[in-house]
Design an enzyme around this catalytic site. Structure first.
Site, PDB file in Angstrom:
ATOM      1  N   ARG A 114       9.997  30.931 -29.178  1.00  0.00           N
ATOM      2  CA  ARG A 114       9.594  29.487 -28.506  1.00  0.00           C
ATOM      3  C   ARG A 114       8.215  29.785 -27.622  1.00  0.00           C
ATOM      4  NH1 ARG A 114      14.859  29.122 -28.153  1.00  0.00           N
ATOM      5  NH2 ARG A 114      15.664  27.456 -29.727  1.00  0.00           N
ATOM      6  N   LYS A 152      -6.550  25.770 -30.512  1.00  0.00           N
ATOM      7  CA  LYS A 152      -5.993  25.231 -31.772  1.00  0.00           C
ATOM      8  C   LYS A 152      -5.581  26.500 -32.428  1.00  0.00           C
ATOM      9  CE  LYS A 152      -8.575  21.035 -32.522  1.00  0.00           C
ATOM     10  NZ  LYS A 152      -9.388  20.365 -33.543  1.00  0.00           N
ATOM     11  N   GLU A 191     -22.248  26.561 -36.441  1.00  0.00           N
ATOM     12  CA  GLU A 191     -21.293  25.796 -35.284  1.00  0.00           C
ATOM     13  C   GLU A 191     -21.864  25.907 -33.786  1.00  0.00           C
ATOM     14  OE1 GLU A 191     -18.697  24.123 -36.061  1.00  0.00           O
ATOM     15  OE2 GLU A 191     -17.562  25.145 -37.593  1.00  0.00           O
ATOM     16  N   LYS A 229     -18.157  24.240 -25.261  1.00  0.00           N
ATOM     17  CA  LYS A 229     -17.006  23.827 -26.084  1.00  0.00           C
ATOM     18  C   LYS A 229     -15.911  23.797 -24.860  1.00  0.00           C
ATOM     19  CE  LYS A 229     -13.550  24.579 -29.616  1.00  0.00           C
ATOM     20  NZ  LYS A 229     -13.215  25.414 -30.897  1.00  0.00           N
ATOM     21  N   GLU A 264      -7.546  16.906 -28.363  1.00  0.00           N
ATOM     22  CA  GLU A 264      -8.423  15.975 -29.274  1.00  0.00           C
ATOM     23  C   GLU A 264      -7.711  14.557 -29.385  1.00  0.00           C
ATOM     24  OE1 GLU A 264      -9.915  18.096 -32.604  1.00  0.00           O
ATOM     25  OE2 GLU A 264     -10.634  16.172 -33.669  1.00  0.00           O
ATOM     26  N   ARG A 324     -13.220  15.443 -27.761  1.00  0.00           N
ATOM     27  CA  ARG A 324     -13.303  16.680 -28.434  1.00  0.00           C
ATOM     28  C   ARG A 324     -13.570  16.484 -30.186  1.00  0.00           C
ATOM     29  NH1 ARG A 324      -8.890  21.729 -28.012  1.00  0.00           N
ATOM     30  NH2 ARG A 324      -9.911  23.172 -29.692  1.00  0.00           N
ATOM     31  N   ASN A 352     -16.784  17.898 -34.172  1.00  0.00           N
ATOM     32  CA  ASN A 352     -16.601  17.622 -35.547  1.00  0.00           C
ATOM     33  C   ASN A 352     -18.146  17.262 -36.264  1.00  0.00           C
ATOM     34  OD1 ASN A 352     -13.992  18.256 -36.033  1.00  0.00           O
ATOM     35  ND2 ASN A 352     -13.273  16.367 -35.423  1.00  0.00           N
ATOM     36  N   HIS A 381     -19.140  17.818 -39.952  1.00  0.00           N
ATOM     37  CA  HIS A 381     -17.711  18.298 -40.469  1.00  0.00           C
ATOM     38  C   HIS A 381     -17.305  17.272 -41.626  1.00  0.00           C
ATOM     39  CE1 HIS A 381     -17.968  21.524 -37.692  1.00  0.00           C
ATOM     40  NE2 HIS A 381     -16.780  21.992 -37.937  1.00  0.00           N
ATOM     41  N   HIS A 432     -16.892  18.904 -44.730  1.00  0.00           N
ATOM     42  CA  HIS A 432     -15.584  19.307 -45.331  1.00  0.00           C
ATOM     43  C   HIS A 432     -15.572  18.567 -46.875  1.00  0.00           C
ATOM     44  CE1 HIS A 432     -11.110  18.909 -45.442  1.00  0.00           C
ATOM     45  NE2 HIS A 432     -11.157  20.316 -44.948  1.00  0.00           N
ATOM     46  N   HIS A 434     -17.740  27.815 -44.802  1.00  0.00           N
ATOM     47  CA  HIS A 434     -17.548  26.469 -43.958  1.00  0.00           C
ATOM     48  C   HIS A 434     -18.808  26.253 -43.036  1.00  0.00           C
ATOM     49  CE1 HIS A 434     -15.311  23.741 -41.318  1.00  0.00           C
ATOM     50  NE2 HIS A 434     -16.161  24.464 -40.034  1.00  0.00           N
TER      51      HIS A 434
END
Ligand code: NAD
Ligand code: MG
Length: 363
Positions: free
Chosen positions: A121, A143, A185, A227, A237, A241, A245, A248, A252, A266
């Site tokens: 946990r 994340k 990025e 960031k 997000e 946030r 993107n 992206h 993507h 990427h």
């Protein structure tokens, strides 16, 4: 020259340490959070290049590192490797009061952070990112997760690290293509949120990418600071946030169209996507052509791909790209969700972009 960035999330606050030779300080920085066996998760490439020295530093600080090496590459972010890693973590004897260290790029950070986040946990973890992408992006913000056949990063948890240690010297062994992909990025953050930083990058990024200490430290530290600001205000997000993107949605779609293959990393997709997002903003009358031209020129100067035609092989068709965007998680209520810009540093999120304008930009 070293920089420390505090990320303020109440009880989940932590520091990001950036500097050349920072690995030498890792023992001292990790010790306050470690207790008992200290699993150090890395991939085979990083193990070959840097693990012995890192373990030496930790042992020197009186810690008990237990190295765990997994395969390198995106396919390691899977349930198979998660299960395997959890078994190996348990075998080290780490308990709930202990700490797990992620030593590698974004793949290692995402997989290890997720394993730590769900094992018993939740066990604390530390990030020691070794790629530019992981130093400026994936190690900041909590994340974590893995990929499933249905899509990338679809399974995971928010789990903030206790400390992040980014040694800019370690970037010296990174393949040039990976270094540049990580830089995408960085320029994205300037382009979306910080015009001064973007202007600084136009002057200094080439020096930074050649490893000049003052330039690479400021590049990494400021990207982390930006960031961190965004994550502090929107940890999960739900709003702001999403600015991260920028580039992206296009990126993507390009990754999907090229099958997530070696044809396009990427970050390379993000670089092209950022140029396209500015072009779309110009088309919609939101942004000056001059700002869009600056973004494109900078991407090219750095040596990143700036156009769909820069991708090797057959050009992805507009239909394929639009279909990919329609399936993207950035679609809400059937409308295309985009980050657009009113100028450099002035990004904003919108969910009402006309499909025709998007088609024009990718045609
Ligand atoms: P990666 O971890 O696969 O590293 C890229 C390659 O570089 C690998 O082959 C690795 O073995 C090698 N490498 C790592 N450090 C090295 C070094 N110092 N010298 C030489 N080689 C080295 O990929 P990445 O680009 O670091 O991260 C990509 C991953 O990050 C993706 O899975 C992406 O989804 C994830 N990501 C997560 C977040 C987040 O917020 N959690 C944000 C962005 C990206
Ligand atoms: Mg990204």
């Amino acid at each position: 020259m070293n920089e420390r960035i505090k990320i303020d999330l109440g009880a989940r606050s932590y520091d990001i340490h950036v500097g050349p030779g920072m690995l030498a300080e890792a023992g001292t920085l990790i010790a306050p959070f470690a207790r008992g066996p200290l699993p150090v998760v890395t991939d085979a490439n990083v193990a070959f290049l840097h693990l012995d020295r890192f373990l030496g530093v930790l042992e020197h600080a009186g810690l008990e590192p237990k190295p765990i090496t997994v395969d390198a590459g995106e396919s390691t972010k899977s349930f198979f490797w998660l299960e395997k890693l959890i078994g190996e973590l348990i075998a080290t004897g780490v308990d709930r009061g202990g700490l797990v260290v992620a030593f590698g790029g974004g793949v290692i950070g995402d997989l290890t952070g997720f394993a730590a986040g769900i094992l018993k946990r939740g066990i604390s973890f530390a990030q020691v990112p070794t790629t530019l992408l992981s130093q400026v992006d994936s190690s900041v913000g909590g994340k974590t997760g893995i990929n499933i056949p249905e899509g990338k990063n679809l399974v995971g948890v928010f789990h903030q690290p206790k400390v992040v240690i980014a040694d800019t010297d370690v970037l010296g062994t990174l393949p040039r293509r990976e270094l540049l992909a990580g830089y995408a990025e960085v320029l994205k953050i300037g382009a979306v949120r910080d015009a001064d930083y973007f202007a600084w990058l136009e002057q200094n990024a080439t020096r930074a990418l050649h490893g000049e200490h003052d330039a690479i430290v400021h590049t990494v530290a400021h990207a982390c600071r930006m960031k961190a600001h965004i994550v502090e205000r929107d940890e999960q997000e739900r709003g702001e946030r999403a600015l991260l993107n920028l580039g992206h949605t296009f990126g993507h779609a390009l990754e999907t169209a090229t099958g997530f293959s070696d044809r396009l990393l990427h970050g390379e997709g993000v670089a092209i996507g950022t140029v396209l997002a500015f072009r779309l903003s110009v088309k919609l009358g939101l942004c000056s052509p001059q700002d869009a031209a600056r973004v494109e020129a900078h991407v090219k100067t750095i040596g990143l791909p700036a156009a769909i035609s820069d991708i090797a092989g057959e050009r992805p068709s507009p239909d394929v790209l639009l279909a990919a965007m329609a399936h993207d998680k950035k679609v809400k209520d059937g409308k295309l969700n985009f980050v657009l810009a009113r100028g450099i540093g002035q990004g904003f999120v919108t969910d009402a972009v006309p499909v025709d304008a998007v088609r024009d930009v990718v045609s």
